[in-house]
Design a protein around this motif. Structure first.
Motif, PDB file in Angstrom:
ATOM      1  N   UNK A 196       0.857  -1.199   0.000  1.00 48.30           N
ATOM      2  CA  UNK A 196       0.000   0.000   0.000  1.00 48.30           C
ATOM      3  C   UNK A 196       0.885   1.239   0.000  1.00 48.30           C
ATOM      4  N   UNK A 202       1.667   3.105  -7.647  1.00 49.15           N
ATOM      5  CA  UNK A 202       0.686   2.445  -6.797  1.00 49.15           C
ATOM      6  C   UNK A 202      -0.324   3.431  -6.224  1.00 49.15           C
ATOM      7  N   UNK A 205      -2.142   9.648  -6.029  1.00 52.02           N
ATOM      8  CA  UNK A 205      -2.638  10.792  -5.279  1.00 52.02           C
ATOM      9  C   UNK A 205      -1.660  11.345  -4.270  1.00 52.02           C
ATOM     10  N   UNK A 226      -8.819   4.191   0.287  1.00 54.56           N
ATOM     11  CA  UNK A 226      -8.467   3.359  -0.865  1.00 54.56           C
ATOM     12  C   UNK A 226      -7.794   4.129  -2.003  1.00 54.56           C
ATOM     13  N   UNK A 227      -8.096   5.402  -2.142  1.00 54.51           N
ATOM     14  CA  UNK A 227      -7.482   6.178  -3.221  1.00 54.51           C
ATOM     15  C   UNK A 227      -7.215   7.602  -2.729  1.00 54.51           C
ATOM     16  N   UNK A 228      -6.286   7.739  -1.767  1.00 49.61           N
ATOM     17  CA  UNK A 228      -6.068   9.060  -1.162  1.00 49.61           C
ATOM     18  C   UNK A 228      -5.512  10.048  -2.178  1.00 49.61           C
ATOM     19  N   UNK A 229      -5.804  11.329  -1.942  1.00 44.99           N
ATOM     20  CA  UNK A 229      -5.321  12.356  -2.858  1.00 44.99           C
ATOM     21  C   UNK A 229      -4.877  13.560  -2.035  1.00 44.99           C
ATOM     22  N   UNK A 234      -6.314  19.075  -6.718  1.00 45.60           N
ATOM     23  CA  UNK A 234      -7.579  19.530  -7.299  1.00 45.60           C
ATOM     24  C   UNK A 234      -7.714  21.047  -7.251  1.00 45.60           C
TER      25      UNK A 234
ATOM     26  N   UNK B 356     -11.533  10.212  -5.724  1.00 42.28           N
ATOM     27  CA  UNK B 356     -10.307  10.512  -4.990  1.00 42.28           C
ATOM     28  C   UNK B 356      -9.283  11.062  -5.961  1.00 42.28           C
ATOM     29  N   UNK B 357      -8.089  10.473  -5.937  1.00 42.08           N
ATOM     30  CA  UNK B 357      -7.051  10.923  -6.856  1.00 42.08           C
ATOM     31  C   UNK B 357      -7.433  10.639  -8.302  1.00 42.08           C
ATOM     32  N   UNK B 358      -8.267   9.604  -8.508  1.00 41.51           N
ATOM     33  CA  UNK B 358      -8.632   9.209  -9.872  1.00 41.51           C
ATOM     34  C   UNK B 358      -9.336  10.333 -10.619  1.00 41.51           C
ATOM     35  N   UNK B 359     -10.000  11.226  -9.866  1.00 40.47           N
ATOM     36  CA  UNK B 359     -10.691  12.349 -10.497  1.00 40.47           C
ATOM     37  C   UNK B 359      -9.699  13.231 -11.264  1.00 40.47           C
ATOM     38  N   UNK B 360      -8.454  13.283 -10.777  1.00 41.42           N
ATOM     39  CA  UNK B 360      -7.438  14.123 -11.408  1.00 41.42           C
ATOM     40  C   UNK B 360      -6.561  13.306 -12.347  1.00 41.42           C
ATOM     41  N   UNK B 361      -6.097  12.149 -11.869  1.00 46.25           N
ATOM     42  CA  UNK B 361      -5.093  11.408 -12.616  1.00 46.25           C
ATOM     43  C   UNK B 361      -5.718  10.412 -13.590  1.00 46.25           C
ATOM     44  N   UNK B 363      -6.558   7.305 -13.126  1.00 44.80           N
ATOM     45  CA  UNK B 363      -6.224   5.884 -13.010  1.00 44.80           C
ATOM     46  C   UNK B 363      -7.475   5.094 -12.650  1.00 44.80           C
ATOM     47  N   UNK B 366      -7.621   1.172  -7.347  1.00 44.45           N
ATOM     48  CA  UNK B 366      -7.346   1.755  -6.037  1.00 44.45           C
ATOM     49  C   UNK B 366      -5.956   1.328  -5.574  1.00 44.45           C
ATOM     50  N   UNK B 367      -5.544   1.800  -4.381  1.00 44.91           N
ATOM     51  CA  UNK B 367      -4.213   1.492  -3.869  1.00 44.91           C
ATOM     52  C   UNK B 367      -4.040   0.016  -3.556  1.00 44.91           C
ATOM     53  N   UNK B 372     -11.621   0.461  -9.379  1.00 48.46           N
ATOM     54  CA  UNK B 372     -12.400   1.443  -8.636  1.00 48.46           C
ATOM     55  C   UNK B 372     -13.876   1.264  -8.930  1.00 48.46           C
TER      56      UNK B 372
END
Lengths: 265, 380
Positions: A196, A202, A205, A226-229, A234, B356-361, B363, B366-367, B372
């Motif tokens: 992780x 990996x 974000x 699960x998908x920190x940013x 933004x 999360x980060x996917x909105x920008x990048x 991908x 998930x981690x 996703x």
């Protein structure tokens, strides 16, 4: 100096909390009192201003391959949580005073003599690590034992860990070690094992974590996102919206004055 | 300052509070650890949970760690949403003041001057509100120690400080002749230029956090705050005593704001509603009630404005309603954000849905390497 970090291998964590104690003692952090949280063996609850290591205890209704217990469908997950010292740190990018810095060891450090307690880092951390102590008014978190690193010592938690669940070292070495460990676990049938936050690939974000983890279940189970940013990613769109709003507001102000003038004739 | 004894506190708790647990005798050892200078009045409590039946076991669809928050709740107090209103009004008023100065001529000089007054007072009050919120208020000047472009709070501190200075200068010398007057008018222009970001950066400050509700509005909230600030500024200036000939100017300004406010509010709600768990605090509880009240007041304020025949009483009611709506909206969004930060599912589900980060990048995993989407397929 190089990039330093932690690799926390949760498969060998036995939940002894030696890391919590070592951290408290070395950093001379205040006591939290004796309180019963009522959740498993975790009486610490979460990371906080005076808790820089926290061992999570997860009781799963799922068996662990290769581990036999008295109860059929049951297994333990234990994880020593800590500040992740992100490559792109939300707290650092939010700090308006320059109190939060990146050190020569590539770790993230809060300077207590600069912090004015604005609380922005608390809201900006995607992992809920930084915390402002009300009595004290400043933000506190793991320093990755900045004082010990300067003397060439291993951080207190990693030093105290009896099973090498917490490993401290150069990030490149840790990556190699972690990948080898995942391969070994996969070979043994523990195919759920994954890393992780090892690197930017990996976890885009955060650009990767200097304190990354080997986990056996979904991140949510350990209270990890699960998908920190990093929120700053933004911000461009938000500033674009401000620019559009500014244009609108300027037009409204000039238009109102011009209209009023026209009315007057 | 000792905390009053709580009813369920035991003797052990009381004794614990007498010491901070460091147990270092100053004659025997030194307090020099990284956390040694942390001030302690009362011991921090672990975030306890109520054991609830099978709550310890994971529900299949929505895993969490005993339902504990995944992120920290913002520590800001009520002076922050108050500032969101005051700062927004100060910024929008400075903009209108300079517009009046620039193309209004001698006829609107009075309005321009009043705007500078309101702007200056708003800037000063804003600074006071923000300093009051600091954990270490005596270190407020550290805000101007560095400039950090990645931090909306750093940008905002500089904008607010400069805007206050410009408005004060404009107030002191703007009405004089000769070069001091020129300097004063230039300062007024500066205050107006800074008033634009001043009324909108606060939205960037909120959305640039890990708080799920605030982050979900990162495209629309700045527009909403700026529209609402325009409406509130026009309403406040209309409530203040003003000559008759200024009324059409103020009306046009506040109506533009009110219409834009209604439109941008819809955008804000749509952004939040992408994840039901994230939008929930805007419908439930005290923040939900505040948000509804703000909506009703904004609608009523706009309707009264559009009535064909308006008495002075109706006009006053419309202005009061719009001002109340602006304040309520800020408190609603502030507190709803706090509520959403306590709900781990608001954080987790949004990120699993790709916000999360996917909105920008962009991908797709998930981690943990899983695709996703939410809820995850349950494998047994």
């Amino acid at each position: 100096m190089g990039q330093k970090g932690f690799f926390t291998d949760t498969t060998v964590c036995i939940g002894c909390k030696a890391c919590e104690v070592a951290c408290k003692q070395w950093n001379q952090l205040p006591d939290d009192g004796f309180h019963f949280t009522g959740m498993s063996y975790d009486q610490t609850g979460a990371l906080g201003a005076s808790t820089w290591r926290h061992v999570a205890f997860v009781e799963r209704p799922v068996p662990m391959p290769g581990v036999s217990t008295a109860i059929a469908d049951f297994s333990w997950l234990m994880m020593s949580d800590v500040c992740k010292h992100c490559q792109r740190a939300g707290c650092l990018e939010a700090c308006p005073t320059g109190a939060i810095i990146r050190t020569e060891f590539d770790t993230v450090y809060v300077q207590p003599d600069v912090c004015n307690g604005c609380g922005y880092c608390v809201a900006a951390c995607p992992f809920g690590v930084v915390s402002r102590r009300e009595d004290d008014g400043r933000a506190w978190k793991c320093t990755l034992c900045y004082d010990r690193l300067g003397e060439g010592l291993t951080p207190a938690c990693a030093k105290a860990c009896p099973t090498e669940s917490i490993v401290y070292g150069d990030l490149d070495d840790l990556h190699a070690r972690a990948e080898a460990r995942v391969e070994a676990l996969h070979a043994r049938g523990l195919t759920e094992a994954y890393l992780y936050g090892k690197d930017a690939a990996n976890q885009p974000g955060t650009g990767g974590l200097n304190a990354f983890f080997l986990l056996l279940d979904r991140p949510e189970v350990y209270n990890l996102p699960p998908d920190p940013v990093v929120p700053t990613m933004k911000a461009r769109e938000s500033w674009t919206a401000v620019a559009m709003g500014a244009l609108g507001m300027a037009v409204a102000a000039l238009g109102a004055v011009w209209l009023g003038k026209e009315r007057r004739g | 300052m000792t905390r009053p004894q709580e009813p369920h506190e035991t003797l052990l708790d009381v004794l614990q509070r007498k010491r901070d647990g460091r147990n270092v005798d100053p004659s025997m050892g030194v307090l020099s650890g990284e956390g040694a200078q942390q001030r302690v009045k009362t011991l921090e409590r672990a975030p306890g949970v109520q054991p609830s039946g099978d709550g310890a076991l994971l529900p299949p669809g929505a895993p969490s760690y005993y339902g504990l928050p995944a992120i920290k709740e913002p520590v800001w107090i009520a002076s922050v949403p108050t500032y969101l209103y005051v700062g927004g009004v100060a910024g929008a008023t400075s903009v209108l003041g300079f517009a009046a100065e620039l193309i209004g001529g001698a006829w609107l000089r009075g309005l321009a001057r009043r705007c500078v007054w309101v702007g200056m007072a708003g800037d000063m009050l804003s600074a006071g509100l923000l300093i009051h919120d600091l954990g270490r208020p005596e270190r407020f000047l550290h805000m101007l120690r560095v400039f950090r472009p990645t931090s909306p709070m750093s940008i905002g501190s500089w904008v607010l400080a400069a805007s206050g200075a410009f408005n004060t200068l404009a107030l002191l010398v703007g009405h004089r002749g000769g070069w001091p007057g020129t300097v004063g008018r230039a300062a007024g222009a500066g205050a107006a230029l800074l008033g634009l970001p001043l009324s909108g950066y606060t939205a960037v400050l909120l959305t640039n956090t890990a708080v799920p509700l605030w982050q979900s509005m990162h495209r629309s909230l700045p527009l909403f705050f700026m529209a609402s600030a325009t409406a509130a500024s026009g309403s406040l200036l209309s409530l203040l005593p003003h000559p008759r000939h200024e009324a059409p100017v103020l009306r046009a300004f506040r109506v533009a704001g009110k219409v834009a406010e209604v439109a941008t509010r819809i955008a804000v709600e749509r952004d939040a509603a992408r994840v039901p768990e994230v939008a929930r605090p805007l419908r439930e509880g005290l923040p939900g009630a505040l948000w509804t009240a703000s909506k009703v007041c904004a609608g009523a304020g706009l309707l009264l404005e559009l009535l064909p025949r308006r008495t002075s009483g109706v006009a006053t009611a419309a202005n009061v309603l719009t001002s109340v709506s602006a304040v309520a909206a800020r408190f609603a969004i502030f507190h709803a954000g706090k509520v959403s930060s306590r709900n781990p599912q608001a954080t987790f589900q949004g990120q699993r849905q790709g916000l999360g980060a996917a909105e920008v990048t962009g991908h797709t995993v998930a981690s943990d390497g899983k695709p996703l989407k939410f809820p995850l397929p349950v494998v047994r």
